[in-house]
Design a protein around this motif. Structure first.
Motif, PDB file in Angstrom:
ATOM      1  N   ASP A   8       8.468  -4.327   2.050  1.00  0.00           N
ATOM      2  CA  ASP A   8       7.184  -3.871   2.586  1.00  0.00           C
ATOM      3  C   ASP A   8       7.200  -2.348   2.719  1.00  0.00           C
ATOM      4  O   ASP A   8       8.119  -1.776   3.296  1.00  0.00           O
ATOM      5  CB  ASP A   8       6.959  -4.522   3.940  1.00  0.00           C
ATOM      6  CG  ASP A   8       5.562  -4.321   4.481  1.00  0.00           C
ATOM      7  OD1 ASP A   8       4.824  -3.482   3.927  1.00  0.00           O
ATOM      8  OD2 ASP A   8       5.212  -5.003   5.448  1.00  0.00           O
ATOM      9  N   LEU A   9       6.196  -1.678   2.181  1.00  0.00           N
ATOM     10  CA  LEU A   9       6.107  -0.220   2.221  1.00  0.00           C
ATOM     11  C   LEU A   9       5.338   0.303   3.425  1.00  0.00           C
ATOM     12  O   LEU A   9       5.245   1.510   3.618  1.00  0.00           O
ATOM     13  CB  LEU A   9       5.427   0.290   0.946  1.00  0.00           C
ATOM     14  CG  LEU A   9       6.102  -0.043  -0.375  1.00  0.00           C
ATOM     15  CD1 LEU A   9       5.289   0.522  -1.533  1.00  0.00           C
ATOM     16  CD2 LEU A   9       7.515   0.479  -0.407  1.00  0.00           C
ATOM     17  N   THR A  10       4.808  -0.592   4.235  1.00  0.00           N
ATOM     18  CA  THR A  10       3.954  -0.187   5.351  1.00  0.00           C
ATOM     19  C   THR A  10       4.643   0.801   6.285  1.00  0.00           C
ATOM     20  O   THR A  10       4.060   1.819   6.656  1.00  0.00           O
ATOM     21  CB  THR A  10       3.475  -1.419   6.144  1.00  0.00           C
ATOM     22  OG1 THR A  10       2.815  -2.312   5.242  1.00  0.00           O
ATOM     23  CG2 THR A  10       2.525  -1.034   7.257  1.00  0.00           C
ATOM     24  N   ALA A  11       5.892   0.539   6.650  1.00  0.00           N
ATOM     25  CA  ALA A  11       6.610   1.428   7.570  1.00  0.00           C
ATOM     26  C   ALA A  11       6.792   2.816   6.953  1.00  0.00           C
ATOM     27  O   ALA A  11       6.641   3.832   7.631  1.00  0.00           O
ATOM     28  CB  ALA A  11       7.957   0.830   7.954  1.00  0.00           C
ATOM     29  N   ASN A  12       7.097   2.864   5.659  1.00  0.00           N
ATOM     30  CA  ASN A  12       7.262   4.151   4.978  1.00  0.00           C
ATOM     31  C   ASN A  12       5.943   4.921   4.966  1.00  0.00           C
ATOM     32  O   ASN A  12       5.927   6.129   5.184  1.00  0.00           O
ATOM     33  CB  ASN A  12       7.748   3.958   3.543  1.00  0.00           C
ATOM     34  CG  ASN A  12       9.134   3.389   3.475  1.00  0.00           C
ATOM     35  OD1 ASN A  12       9.392   2.329   4.028  1.00  0.00           O
ATOM     36  ND2 ASN A  12      10.022   4.061   2.797  1.00  0.00           N
ATOM     37  N   LEU A  13       4.866   4.231   4.685  1.00  0.00           N
ATOM     38  CA  LEU A  13       3.552   4.874   4.656  1.00  0.00           C
ATOM     39  C   LEU A  13       3.174   5.398   6.040  1.00  0.00           C
ATOM     40  O   LEU A  13       2.664   6.518   6.167  1.00  0.00           O
ATOM     41  CB  LEU A  13       2.488   3.894   4.157  1.00  0.00           C
ATOM     42  CG  LEU A  13       2.562   3.538   2.673  1.00  0.00           C
ATOM     43  CD1 LEU A  13       1.688   2.330   2.373  1.00  0.00           C
ATOM     44  CD2 LEU A  13       2.147   4.722   1.821  1.00  0.00           C
ATOM     45  N   GLN A  14       3.444   4.606   7.071  1.00  0.00           N
ATOM     46  CA  GLN A  14       3.107   5.027   8.431  1.00  0.00           C
ATOM     47  C   GLN A  14       3.964   6.203   8.882  1.00  0.00           C
ATOM     48  O   GLN A  14       3.564   6.963   9.767  1.00  0.00           O
ATOM     49  CB  GLN A  14       3.269   3.850   9.409  1.00  0.00           C
ATOM     50  CG  GLN A  14       2.337   2.689   9.134  1.00  0.00           C
ATOM     51  CD  GLN A  14       0.864   3.058   9.227  1.00  0.00           C
ATOM     52  OE1 GLN A  14       0.467   3.866  10.038  1.00  0.00           O
ATOM     53  NE2 GLN A  14       0.052   2.466   8.380  1.00  0.00           N
ATOM     54  N   ALA A  15       5.145   6.392   8.263  1.00  0.00           N
ATOM     55  CA  ALA A  15       6.045   7.488   8.632  1.00  0.00           C
ATOM     56  C   ALA A  15       5.644   8.817   8.004  1.00  0.00           C
ATOM     57  O   ALA A  15       6.154   9.867   8.407  1.00  0.00           O
ATOM     58  CB  ALA A  15       7.480   7.141   8.231  1.00  0.00           C
TER      59      ALA A  15
END
Length: 119
Positions: free
Chosen positions: A61-68
């Motif tokens: 999941d890329l969500t955490a990277n995007l939110q960072a």
């Protein structure tokens, strides 16, 4: 003086490693305070769609990277209006605040950066 770089992410989050690699480059550059921009183009706009089902596609999941991204000073985030429209995505529903650009504005954006990397 650091040269500016625009990363263009054109792959969906489930089509292979390119989307993750683009984010890794941006996060690494942000850690070194390089002037960076990230443009979501073509299927890359699917990275901005909420509710990703990464596990079902056997991807991380890329969500955490995007939110960072803002934590690393990456605030120059863009999406192509045409790509969003063609894929039925609405700016109001995206998981990140991005500047949505039409075709003419995209050309201007790309010309503003010293280096452009497309993944």
């Amino acid at each position: 003086m650091a040269r500016s770089m625009l990363i263009i992410s054109r792959q969906s989050p489930w089509s292979g490693p390119s989307a993750r690699e683009a984010l890794d480059i941006v996060l690494a550059g942000g850690a070194f305070e390089l002037p960076l921009g990230l443009l979501f183009l073509d299927d890359g706009v699917f990275q901005l769609a909420p509710g990703q089902q990464a596990a079902s596609a056997q991807q991380k999941d890329l969500t955490a990277n995007l939110q960072a991204l803002p934590l690393f000073g990456i605030e120059a985030l863009y999406a192509a209006k045409r790509s969003l429209d063609e894929r039925g995505l609405c700016e109001a529903d995206l998981g990140l605040p991005v500047e949505v650009l039409g075709d003419d504005a995209l050309r201007t954006l790309i010309n503003r950066f010293d280096h452009v990397v497309t993944l």
